[in-house]
Every structure is written in structure tokens, then in C-alpha cells.
Design a protein around this motif. Structure first.
Motif, PDB file in Angstrom:
ATOM      1  N   LEU A   1       0.811  -1.193  -0.064  1.00 40.82           N
ATOM      2  CA  LEU A   1       0.044   0.083   0.067  1.00 40.82           C
ATOM      3  C   LEU A   1       0.870   1.089  -0.012  1.00 40.82           C
ATOM      4  CD1 LEU A   1      -2.335  -1.161   2.963  1.00 40.82           C
ATOM      5  CD2 LEU A   1      -3.004  -0.505   0.664  1.00 40.82           C
ATOM      6  N   ILE A   2       0.601   2.019  -0.671  1.00 42.54           N
ATOM      7  CA  ILE A   2       1.047   3.593  -0.835  1.00 42.54           C
ATOM      8  C   ILE A   2      -0.183   4.493  -0.664  1.00 42.54           C
ATOM      9  CG2 ILE A   2       2.306   5.447  -1.924  1.00 42.54           C
ATOM     10  CD1 ILE A   2       4.199   3.193  -3.029  1.00 42.54           C
ATOM     11  N   GLY A   3      -0.264   5.257   0.406  1.00 37.95           N
ATOM     12  CA  GLY A   3      -1.418   6.292   0.575  1.00 37.95           C
ATOM     13  C   GLY A   3      -0.785   7.409   1.339  1.00 37.95           C
ATOM     14  N   PRO A   4      -1.808   8.317   1.989  1.00 38.44           N
ATOM     15  CA  PRO A   4      -1.521   9.428   2.491  1.00 38.44           C
ATOM     16  C   PRO A   4      -0.880   9.534   3.876  1.00 38.44           C
ATOM     17  CG  PRO A   4      -3.980   8.817   2.466  1.00 38.44           C
ATOM     18  CD  PRO A   4      -3.220   7.957   1.549  1.00 38.44           C
ATOM     19  N   ASN A   5      -0.705   7.887   4.398  1.00 41.41           N
ATOM     20  CA  ASN A   5      -0.020   7.712   5.438  1.00 41.41           C
ATOM     21  C   ASN A   5       1.422   7.025   5.336  1.00 41.41           C
ATOM     22  OD1 ASN A   5      -2.103   8.999   7.039  1.00 41.41           O
ATOM     23  ND2 ASN A   5      -3.339   7.017   6.849  1.00 41.41           N
ATOM     24  N   GLY A   6       1.736   7.038   3.995  1.00 44.39           N
ATOM     25  CA  GLY A   6       3.110   6.366   3.575  1.00 44.39           C
ATOM     26  C   GLY A   6       2.825   5.034   3.198  1.00 44.39           C
ATOM     27  N   GLN A   7       3.999   4.270   3.262  1.00 44.54           N
ATOM     28  CA  GLN A   7       3.769   3.065   2.583  1.00 44.54           C
ATOM     29  C   GLN A   7       4.027   1.719   3.590  1.00 44.54           C
ATOM     30  OE1 GLN A   7       7.272   3.342   0.035  1.00 44.54           O
ATOM     31  NE2 GLN A   7       8.232   1.623   1.024  1.00 44.54           N
ATOM     32  N   LYS A   8       3.288   0.571   3.189  1.00 49.54           N
ATOM     33  CA  LYS A   8       3.584  -0.433   4.190  1.00 49.54           C
ATOM     34  C   LYS A   8       3.067  -1.896   3.338  1.00 49.54           C
ATOM     35  CE  LYS A   8      -1.178   0.139   6.146  1.00 49.54           C
ATOM     36  NZ  LYS A   8      -1.788   0.029   7.522  1.00 49.54           N
ATOM     37  N   GLY A   9       3.532  -2.809   3.933  1.00 50.11           N
ATOM     38  CA  GLY A   9       3.190  -4.343   3.467  1.00 50.11           C
ATOM     39  C   GLY A   9       2.204  -5.048   4.337  1.00 50.11           C
ATOM     40  N   VAL A  10       1.486  -5.624   3.899  1.00 49.32           N
ATOM     41  CA  VAL A  10       0.522  -6.345   4.723  1.00 49.32           C
ATOM     42  C   VAL A  10      -0.002  -7.628   3.994  1.00 49.32           C
ATOM     43  CG1 VAL A  10      -1.898  -6.219   5.928  1.00 49.32           C
ATOM     44  CG2 VAL A  10      -0.642  -4.226   5.379  1.00 49.32           C
ATOM     45  N   GLU A  11       0.151  -8.773   5.020  1.00 52.36           N
ATOM     46  CA  GLU A  11      -0.337 -10.087   4.445  1.00 52.36           C
ATOM     47  C   GLU A  11      -1.821 -10.203   4.759  1.00 52.36           C
ATOM     48  OE1 GLU A  11       2.764 -13.486   5.086  1.00 52.36           O
ATOM     49  OE2 GLU A  11       0.796 -14.367   5.901  1.00 52.36           O
ATOM     50  N   THR A  12      -2.526 -10.461   3.834  1.00 51.96           N
ATOM     51  CA  THR A  12      -4.032 -10.770   4.187  1.00 51.96           C
ATOM     52  C   THR A  12      -4.323 -12.085   3.861  1.00 51.96           C
ATOM     53  OG1 THR A  12      -4.717 -10.339   1.951  1.00 51.96           O
ATOM     54  CG2 THR A  12      -4.488  -8.593   3.542  1.00 51.96           C
ATOM     55  N   SER A  13      -5.386 -12.505   4.540  1.00 50.14           N
ATOM     56  CA  SER A  13      -6.042 -13.971   4.310  1.00 50.14           C
ATOM     57  C   SER A  13      -7.565 -13.678   4.428  1.00 50.14           C
ATOM     58  CB  SER A  13      -5.563 -14.703   5.562  1.00 50.14           C
ATOM     59  OG  SER A  13      -6.120 -14.397   6.751  1.00 50.14           O
ATOM     60  N   PRO A  14      -8.404 -14.894   3.951  1.00 48.67           N
ATOM     61  CA  PRO A  14      -9.838 -14.823   4.310  1.00 48.67           C
ATOM     62  C   PRO A  14     -10.216 -14.358   5.819  1.00 48.67           C
ATOM     63  CG  PRO A  14      -9.283 -16.651   3.150  1.00 48.67           C
ATOM     64  CD  PRO A  14      -7.946 -16.156   3.803  1.00 48.67           C
ATOM     65  N   GLY A  15      -9.606 -14.780   6.652  1.00 44.91           N
ATOM     66  CA  GLY A  15      -9.897 -14.445   8.011  1.00 44.91           C
ATOM     67  C   GLY A  15      -9.419 -13.054   8.400  1.00 44.91           C
ATOM     68  N   LYS A  16      -8.636 -12.148   7.885  1.00 44.00           N
ATOM     69  CA  LYS A  16      -7.738 -10.822   8.086  1.00 44.00           C
ATOM     70  C   LYS A  16      -7.749 -10.197   6.795  1.00 44.00           C
ATOM     71  CE  LYS A  16      -3.646  -9.955   8.848  1.00 44.00           C
ATOM     72  NZ  LYS A  16      -2.229 -10.305   9.336  1.00 44.00           N
ATOM     73  N   ALA A  17      -8.967  -9.806   6.116  1.00 43.52           N
ATOM     74  CA  ALA A  17      -9.048  -9.495   4.724  1.00 43.52           C
ATOM     75  C   ALA A  17      -9.085  -7.887   4.587  1.00 43.52           C
ATOM     76  CB  ALA A  17     -10.333  -9.966   4.097  1.00 43.52           C
ATOM     77  N   VAL A  18      -9.088  -7.178   5.676  1.00 46.75           N
ATOM     78  CA  VAL A  18      -9.219  -5.629   5.539  1.00 46.75           C
ATOM     79  C   VAL A  18      -7.818  -4.890   5.722  1.00 46.75           C
ATOM     80  CG1 VAL A  18     -10.131  -3.684   6.623  1.00 46.75           C
ATOM     81  CG2 VAL A  18     -11.713  -5.611   6.473  1.00 46.75           C
ATOM     82  N   VAL A  19      -7.466  -4.223   4.724  1.00 47.79           N
ATOM     83  CA  VAL A  19      -6.214  -3.434   4.811  1.00 47.79           C
ATOM     84  C   VAL A  19      -6.486  -1.770   4.930  1.00 47.79           C
ATOM     85  CG1 VAL A  19      -4.714  -5.057   3.988  1.00 47.79           C
ATOM     86  CG2 VAL A  19      -5.907  -3.505   2.293  1.00 47.79           C
ATOM     87  N   THR A  20      -5.613  -1.121   5.732  1.00 45.83           N
ATOM     88  CA  THR A  20      -5.933   0.281   5.905  1.00 45.83           C
ATOM     89  C   THR A  20      -4.849   1.110   5.297  1.00 45.83           C
ATOM     90  OG1 THR A  20      -4.904   0.000   8.071  1.00 45.83           O
ATOM     91  CG2 THR A  20      -7.414  -0.118   8.032  1.00 45.83           C
ATOM     92  N   PHE A  21      -5.236   2.192   4.911  1.00 43.47           N
ATOM     93  CA  PHE A  21      -4.063   3.073   4.205  1.00 43.47           C
ATOM     94  C   PHE A  21      -3.446   3.752   5.523  1.00 43.47           C
ATOM     95  CE2 PHE A  21      -6.681   2.813   0.340  1.00 43.47           C
ATOM     96  CZ  PHE A  21      -5.464   2.465  -0.474  1.00 43.47           C
TER      97      PHE A  21
END
Length: 189
Positions: free
Chosen positions: A169-189
Motif C-alpha cells: 500500500l502507498i497512501g496518504p499515511n506512507g507505505q506498508k506491506g500487509v499479508e491478508t487472508s480470508p480471516g484477515k481481509a481488511v487493509v487500511t491506508f
């Protein structure tokens, strides 16, 4: 359309290198490893423009990687392409952000393209070619400040063979990497 995502690999190279050793399944020593069950999503929010770029092994989406020769295989490829052509049903974006699709590009050897074959181009040790499916979307968001997250649950539900999506993700709060799964599917900017 590509200007934002062209810089993404360079901006996230430290993250990619740091996590390259976590991927042992189909590594072959490259950073862009093809691993069944795992997809990649790049998300860039720049002003009112949101770009999403999904890259997945075809196995995760259609259940096979060979050329679609039978009528059943051709029907499956057509159905998956139709699903991918409707990104607002696959990616949960806040309605209040008012995001409307501006453009999309879908690429895969299964769609008749030749550009999205696996990077090494060689047959895999199991004796088959890798096929990837790439989907690049650009949205214009009327109220981008209301776009605080992306819910990937609809994507996991549509393609249950996808077990993990590595998100950059690259957004207004900078950049980050996130690992998602069906049980943890929401990522925030």
C-alpha cells in the motif's frame, strides 16, 4: 495510467527483499515467485486517484494454468474474466469515498495475451507452464479522505483457492506491506 505503479516496485524494494526469503514454495531464487494460493496486490492512493494492481497465478482464479481447450475450461476463463471486469464487486471500497472506475486492463495468456507468462519462462519442475492473471484498475474517488481501507473479503470469497494476498500500500499515511487472508481481509491506508 501506469505512472503511479511504475514507481511502486522501487519504493517497496526494501520490503520485497526483506520478505523474499519467506517464500520457499516456488521460489527459484527470484523476487517475483509464482506460488499457488498466493496473490499480490499493489494499491496506490494518490490524491483522488486509486490504482489497484492484482497479480495472481491462474490456478487461484480459474483452477488451472494450461490453455483453455475444452468448452468447460473456456467457460471458466470467460466467467473469471467477467468477474474481474467488475472490480467494485471484488474490492470493498467505502461507498462514502465515491470511487468510480476510470480504466482497467486485464492480462493473461489464458485471455489470449502472451505478456503475462511467468518470469522465468521455463517449464516448472512439475512439467507445466505457469500462467498468471493480472488486473490493473484505476478509480477516481470523489471523497478520497473517506477511503481509509480496502476490504478483500469479496475477492477471497469469489476465488476461494486464493489463501493469501500480499498487499503493498502507498497512501496518504506512507507505505506498508500487509499479508491478508480470508480471516484477515481488511487493509487500511
Amino acid at each position: 495510467m501506469r505512472r503511479l505503479l511504475l514507481a511502486l516496485p522501487f519504493a517497496l524494494l526494501p520490503f520485497t527483499v526483506a520478505h523474499a526469503h519467506d517464500d520457499h514454495d516456488h521460489d527459484h531464487g527470484t523476487l517475483g515467485a509464482h506460488e499457488h494460493g498466493v496473490a499480490k496486490l499493489n494499491a496506490v492512493l494518490d490524491g483522488s486517484t486509486l490504482e489497484l494492481e492484482l497479480d495472481s497465478p491462474a490456478m487461484n482464479l480459474v483452477g488451472f494454468e494450461h490453455a483453455a481447450n475444452s468448452d468447460a475450461d473456456k467457460a471458466k476463463v470467460a466467467a473469471v474474466r467477467q468477474q474481474l471486469e467488475q472490480p467494485l464487486t471484488l474490492f470493498g471500497l467505502a461507498a462514502a469515498a465515491g470511487c468510480k472506475e476510470d480504466a482497467q486492463v486485464l492480462e493473461s495468456p489464458l485471455f489470449g495475451d502472451t505478456a503475462k507468462a511467468d518470469d522465468d519462462g521455463d517449464e516448472h519442475q512439475h512439467g507445466h507452464q505457469h500462467s498468471d492473471i493480472g488486473a490493473h484498475y484505476q478509480f477516481n474517488c470523489a471523497a478520497p479522505e473517506k477511503l481509509a481501507q480496502i476490504d478483500l473479503a469479496p475477492l477471497f470469497k469469489a476465488f476461494p483457492a486464493t489463501q493469501k494476498i500480499n498487499v503493498q500500500l502507498i497512501g496518504p499515511n506512507g507505505q506498508k506491506g500487509v499479508e491478508t487472508s480470508p480471516g484477515k481481509a481488511v487493509v487500511t491506508f
